[in-house]
Write a protein that holds these residues in place. Structure first.
Motif, PDB file in Angstrom:
ATOM      1  N   ASP A 517       0.825  -1.215   0.000  1.00  0.00           N
ATOM      2  CA  ASP A 517       0.000   0.000   0.000  1.00  0.00           C
ATOM      3  C   ASP A 517       0.854   1.259   0.000  1.00  0.00           C
ATOM      4  OD1 ASP A 517      -2.351  -1.430  -0.022  1.00  0.00           O
ATOM      5  OD2 ASP A 517      -2.678  -1.314   2.147  1.00  0.00           O
ATOM      6  N   MET A 518       2.057   1.172   0.539  1.00  0.00           N
ATOM      7  CA  MET A 518       2.928   2.339   0.620  1.00  0.00           C
ATOM      8  C   MET A 518       3.544   2.719  -0.721  1.00  0.00           C
ATOM      9  SD  MET A 518       3.034   3.498   3.710  1.00  0.00           S
ATOM     10  CE  MET A 518       2.479   2.955   5.346  1.00  0.00           C
ATOM     11  N   LEU A 519       3.849   1.726  -1.545  1.00  0.00           N
ATOM     12  CA  LEU A 519       4.664   1.954  -2.737  1.00  0.00           C
ATOM     13  C   LEU A 519       4.068   2.915  -3.768  1.00  0.00           C
ATOM     14  CD1 LEU A 519       6.100  -1.631  -3.305  1.00  0.00           C
ATOM     15  CD2 LEU A 519       7.359   0.415  -2.626  1.00  0.00           C
ATOM     16  N   PRO A 520       2.763   2.890  -4.046  1.00  0.00           N
ATOM     17  CA  PRO A 520       2.241   3.763  -5.111  1.00  0.00           C
ATOM     18  C   PRO A 520       2.524   5.253  -4.915  1.00  0.00           C
ATOM     19  CG  PRO A 520       0.633   2.080  -4.558  1.00  0.00           C
ATOM     20  CD  PRO A 520       1.726   1.977  -3.527  1.00  0.00           C
ATOM     21  N   LYS A 521       2.621   5.705  -3.666  1.00  0.00           N
ATOM     22  CA  LYS A 521       2.879   7.129  -3.415  1.00  0.00           C
ATOM     23  C   LYS A 521       4.205   7.569  -4.021  1.00  0.00           C
ATOM     24  CE  LYS A 521       3.697  10.444   0.306  1.00  0.00           C
ATOM     25  NZ  LYS A 521       3.739  10.690   1.769  1.00  0.00           N
ATOM     26  N   PHE A 522       5.192   6.651  -4.007  1.00  0.00           N
ATOM     27  CA  PHE A 522       6.534   6.997  -4.467  1.00  0.00           C
ATOM     28  C   PHE A 522       6.813   6.523  -5.893  1.00  0.00           C
ATOM     29  CE2 PHE A 522       6.812   5.811   0.142  1.00  0.00           C
ATOM     30  CZ  PHE A 522       6.782   7.111   0.622  1.00  0.00           C
ATOM     31  N   ASP A 523       5.885   5.783  -6.462  1.00  0.00           N
ATOM     32  CA  ASP A 523       6.095   5.141  -7.760  1.00  0.00           C
ATOM     33  C   ASP A 523       5.759   6.105  -8.899  1.00  0.00           C
ATOM     34  OD1 ASP A 523       6.583   3.279  -9.711  1.00  0.00           O
ATOM     35  OD2 ASP A 523       4.785   2.085  -9.341  1.00  0.00           O
ATOM     36  N   LEU A 524       6.603   7.147  -9.062  1.00  0.00           N
ATOM     37  CA  LEU A 524       6.330   8.204 -10.043  1.00  0.00           C
ATOM     38  C   LEU A 524       7.402   8.287 -11.125  1.00  0.00           C
ATOM     39  CD1 LEU A 524       5.162  11.052  -7.624  1.00  0.00           C
ATOM     40  CD2 LEU A 524       3.759   9.387  -8.848  1.00  0.00           C
ATOM     41  N   TYR A 525       8.251   7.285 -11.207  1.00  0.00           N
ATOM     42  CA  TYR A 525       9.374   7.335 -12.145  1.00  0.00           C
ATOM     43  C   TYR A 525       8.905   7.544 -13.578  1.00  0.00           C
ATOM     44  CZ  TYR A 525      13.585   5.947 -14.671  1.00  0.00           C
ATOM     45  OH  TYR A 525      14.673   5.915 -15.517  1.00  0.00           O
ATOM     46  N   PHE A 526       7.884   6.830 -14.007  1.00  0.00           N
ATOM     47  CA  PHE A 526       7.422   6.932 -15.386  1.00  0.00           C
ATOM     48  C   PHE A 526       6.458   8.098 -15.593  1.00  0.00           C
ATOM     49  CE2 PHE A 526       8.681   2.491 -14.911  1.00  0.00           C
ATOM     50  CZ  PHE A 526       9.480   2.316 -16.030  1.00  0.00           C
ATOM     51  N   ASP A 527       5.651   8.414 -14.577  1.00  0.00           N
ATOM     52  CA  ASP A 527       4.621   9.437 -14.728  1.00  0.00           C
ATOM     53  C   ASP A 527       5.105  10.861 -14.444  1.00  0.00           C
ATOM     54  OD1 ASP A 527       2.787   7.448 -15.331  1.00  0.00           O
ATOM     55  OD2 ASP A 527       2.236   7.160 -13.235  1.00  0.00           O
ATOM     56  N   GLU A 528       6.038  11.011 -13.489  1.00  0.00           N
ATOM     57  CA  GLU A 528       6.532  12.339 -13.109  1.00  0.00           C
ATOM     58  C   GLU A 528       8.039  12.278 -12.941  1.00  0.00           C
ATOM     59  OE1 GLU A 528       4.399  13.941  -9.773  1.00  0.00           O
ATOM     60  OE2 GLU A 528       2.475  13.159 -10.486  1.00  0.00           O
ATOM     61  N   HIS A 529       8.733  11.997 -14.026  1.00  0.00           N
ATOM     62  CA  HIS A 529      10.178  11.816 -13.974  1.00  0.00           C
ATOM     63  C   HIS A 529      10.897  13.115 -13.649  1.00  0.00           C
ATOM     64  CE1 HIS A 529      14.306  11.190 -15.635  1.00  0.00           C
ATOM     65  NE2 HIS A 529      14.139  10.001 -15.119  1.00  0.00           N
ATOM     66  N   GLY A 530      10.387  14.241 -14.162  1.00  0.00           N
ATOM     67  CA  GLY A 530      11.016  15.535 -13.954  1.00  0.00           C
ATOM     68  C   GLY A 530      10.213  16.430 -13.032  1.00  0.00           C
ATOM     69  N   ALA A 531      10.634  17.689 -12.958  1.00  0.00           N
ATOM     70  CA  ALA A 531       9.977  18.660 -12.086  1.00  0.00           C
ATOM     71  C   ALA A 531       8.530  18.882 -12.517  1.00  0.00           C
ATOM     72  CB  ALA A 531      10.745  19.977 -12.119  1.00  0.00           C
ATOM     73  N   PRO A 532       7.679  19.272 -11.587  1.00  0.00           N
ATOM     74  CA  PRO A 532       6.287  19.572 -11.939  1.00  0.00           C
ATOM     75  C   PRO A 532       6.208  20.597 -13.070  1.00  0.00           C
ATOM     76  CG  PRO A 532       6.544  19.523  -9.560  1.00  0.00           C
ATOM     77  CD  PRO A 532       7.924  19.432 -10.131  1.00  0.00           C
ATOM     78  N   GLY A 533       5.406  20.292 -14.069  1.00  0.00           N
ATOM     79  CA  GLY A 533       5.233  21.205 -15.189  1.00  0.00           C
ATOM     80  C   GLY A 533       6.274  21.094 -16.274  1.00  0.00           C
ATOM     81  N   VAL A 534       7.276  20.230 -16.091  1.00  0.00           N
ATOM     82  CA  VAL A 534       8.334  20.057 -17.086  1.00  0.00           C
ATOM     83  C   VAL A 534       8.115  18.733 -17.823  1.00  0.00           C
ATOM     84  CG1 VAL A 534      10.814  19.749 -17.466  1.00  0.00           C
ATOM     85  CG2 VAL A 534       9.992  21.413 -15.786  1.00  0.00           C
TER      86      VAL A 534
END
Length: 551
Positions: A517-534
């Protein structure tokens, strides 16, 4: 930190609280803090951890006591203070150092791996690769200490992007690592590139001969050293030795870790004389492999990743250092038997010697009873754990903590993470992290200074898209395998794999569900690889490195 915690810790460190205000005296309530952050050293290399296996000079596994480090000072520190049994960093230097400084994971900093960081705006607004951590995370170790009135010093290996002087440190003394990559006028222990037949060839600038290594400037013998904002060298980037006296003493016998430590002592003295507490962030190169300019063709010692150090001897009460004497030039050197052989065990022993020097300095200054010492490393040993997501080989690092008045002593079988250091420092210095500022670390102060029996229920690590997580009983490694970690094997790594969850107890299944249950919060490698808005996606080149290729 909540104000009640500041009073409690101050009372323990100073022995009392002001009768008039109910608060500890400000000049005494703020302890000095020394963080010694070693480079590429697994917990198993430290005798205190009791591993039956450690690393030989050729980076193979060994149980040969000739290659076992000797650490009497750290052993005692673990008794008078404490040793955390299971502490995790990231599996490689860059993300681990971002963890340590920011108290945050890569879903915020975007420092996923060495050579794999998200794009984002720097302090000028320009979108760059290697998004500076001080932009994504404006409260770093140095910042929280500065805001609490501390003098702050950063020494050793940097490996942080952007401007070093924006990380929250008043001054610095740096050996190579993302800082001043230009040629040093005082030493030719560096690499260069020449072009031959249309190909770039790496050469040893000391000999002019091609060599097999990665590009580097020397940080051990005759080191490249630069200063930031030192009184004798105003400015962000000044080469050392920068005075006639220092230039006269500099030579082949000069050992980089000694230079760095001397400048730490210099800052401690000056800051204490001003009546201010200090934070020393000592990011040593000790532990990191390197090209051996003193023995470029491995004729004098067995081939090893780790160059030699000065010889130090412990007599049961104190260390004695043998002054190095090195002569020669152009790749042919005679050390006259005054330095050690190769191997990481000698680096670990030299760390122990430097910690002894810190203790002697604190006693001399009369502030040993008001100084916290934290010793850790960024990731696993090269050849064994570094970059490795198999079980916890890459992320299991040492963590020793000594704080006057702490209630925890000896080995502590709890879970901790390098992200915990930043909020721990905030608590110790008396800085309140805003409630709306996300910090993934958890302060160790409540655990260290009270009778709490547990610090964390789980710890987390990563390498690019690979995620690792563990609790007290089960662990998921970066290769998607689950392991029974309810007991620790003699070699600290030979856990039993869990392949059938129907055959384990309910407590294991409950923890397994909680960790998932904890992992999805940090699992952003593919969806948000860079800074917000970039607009930034992982490169195909980087994806080839990882076990986990896609979601």
């Amino acid at each position: 930190m909540k104000k009640s915690w500041l009073v409690a810790v101050a009372a323990v460190l100073t022995g009392g609280v002001s009768a008039k205000t109910g608060r500890a005296d400000a000049a005494l309530s703020k302890p000095n803090i020394i963080i010694f952050f070693a480079d590429d050293i697994s917990a198993r290399e430290f005798p205190s951890y009791g591993s039956s296996v450690w690393t030989a000079p050729d980076s193979s596994d060994t149980s040969d006591l000739n290659y076992r480090a000797k650490t009497p000072v750290l052993d005692r520190l673990a008794e008078d203070g404490c040793m955390i049994r299971t502490c995790w960093g990231a599996t490689l230097c860059n993300p681990s150092r971002a963890m340590m400084m920011s108290g945050r994971y890569a879903h915020i900093t975007k420092w996923w791996n060495n050579g794999d960081k998200g794009r984002g705006p720097d302090e000028t607004g320009k979108v760059v690769y290697d998004w500076p951590v001080y932009v994504s995370s404006p409260l770093l170790l140095g910042h929280v200490a500065q805001k609490a009135g501390y003098g702050t010093y950063w020494s050793g290996k940097t490996q942080m992007s952007g401007r070093e002087d924006l990380h929250g440190f008043d001054e610095g003394c740096f050996t190579p690592g993302k800082y001043m990559a230009t040629d040093n006028p005082y030493t030719d222990f560096r690499h260069g590139l020449i072009e031959k037949d249309g190909k770039k060839i790496l050469i040893n600038a000391d000999t002019g001969k091609p060599c097999e290594s990665y590009y580097q400037n020397g940080w051990y013998w005759a080191p490249h050293v630069s200063l930031m904002n030192h009184p004798s060298a105003p400015g962000r980037q000044v080469w050392w030795p920068n005075t006639p006296e220092a230039q006269k003493k500099f030579g082949l016998h000069t050992f980089g870790p000694d230079v760095v430590l001397d400048f730490c002592f210099d800052f401690m003295e000056r800051t204490h004389a001003e009546g201010k507490p200090f934070l020393i962030y000592h990011t040593s190169h000790l532990g990191h492999d390197a090209f051996n300019w003193l023995d470029p063709e491995h004729k004098q010692w067995p081939k090893s990743k780790w160059p030699n150090t000065p010889i130090v001897k412990w007599d049961g009460k104190k260390y004695t250092r043998i002054p190095p004497r090195i002569t020669g030039d152009n790749g042919v050197y005679d050390t006259h038997g005054t330095i050690t052989g190769a191997g990481i065990h000698n680096h670990v022993t030299y760390i122990d010697y430097q910690l002894w020097l810190y203790q002697q300095k604190l006693e001399q200054m009369g502030i040993a009873d008001n100084t916290v010492i934290i010793v850790a490393a960024d990731n696993g040993t090269s050849g064994y754990g570094k970059g490795n997501t198999d079980r916890q080989k890459g992320c299991h690092v040492p963590l020793f903590i000594y704080a006057p008045g702490m209630k925890k002593h000896g080995e502590q079988d709890v879970l901790a993470n390098l992200t915990d250091i930043m909020p721990t420092v905030a608590d110790l210095v008396g800085f309140d992290i805003p409630d709306d500022y996300e910090v993934n670390g958890k302060s160790l102060v409540p655990f260290l200074f009270t009778n709490k029996s547990e610090h964390r229920k789980w710890i987390y690590s990563y390498r690019g898209s690979e995620q690792l997580i563990r609790g007290k009983n089960v662990m998921k490694d970066g290769r998607g395998r689950w392991w029974d970690v309810s007991s620790e094997p003699d070699d600290l790594i030979s856990f039993t794999e869990i392949k059938n969850w129907g055959r384990v107890g309910e407590v294991y299944r409950e923890e397994h569900a909680m960790l998932q249950d904890m992992l999805p919060k940090f699992d952003l490698y593919f969806d948000e690889h860079g800074a917000p808005g970039v607009d930034d996606k992982p490169s195909p080149k980087n994806l080839k490195k990882y076990f986990r290729k896609e979601k």
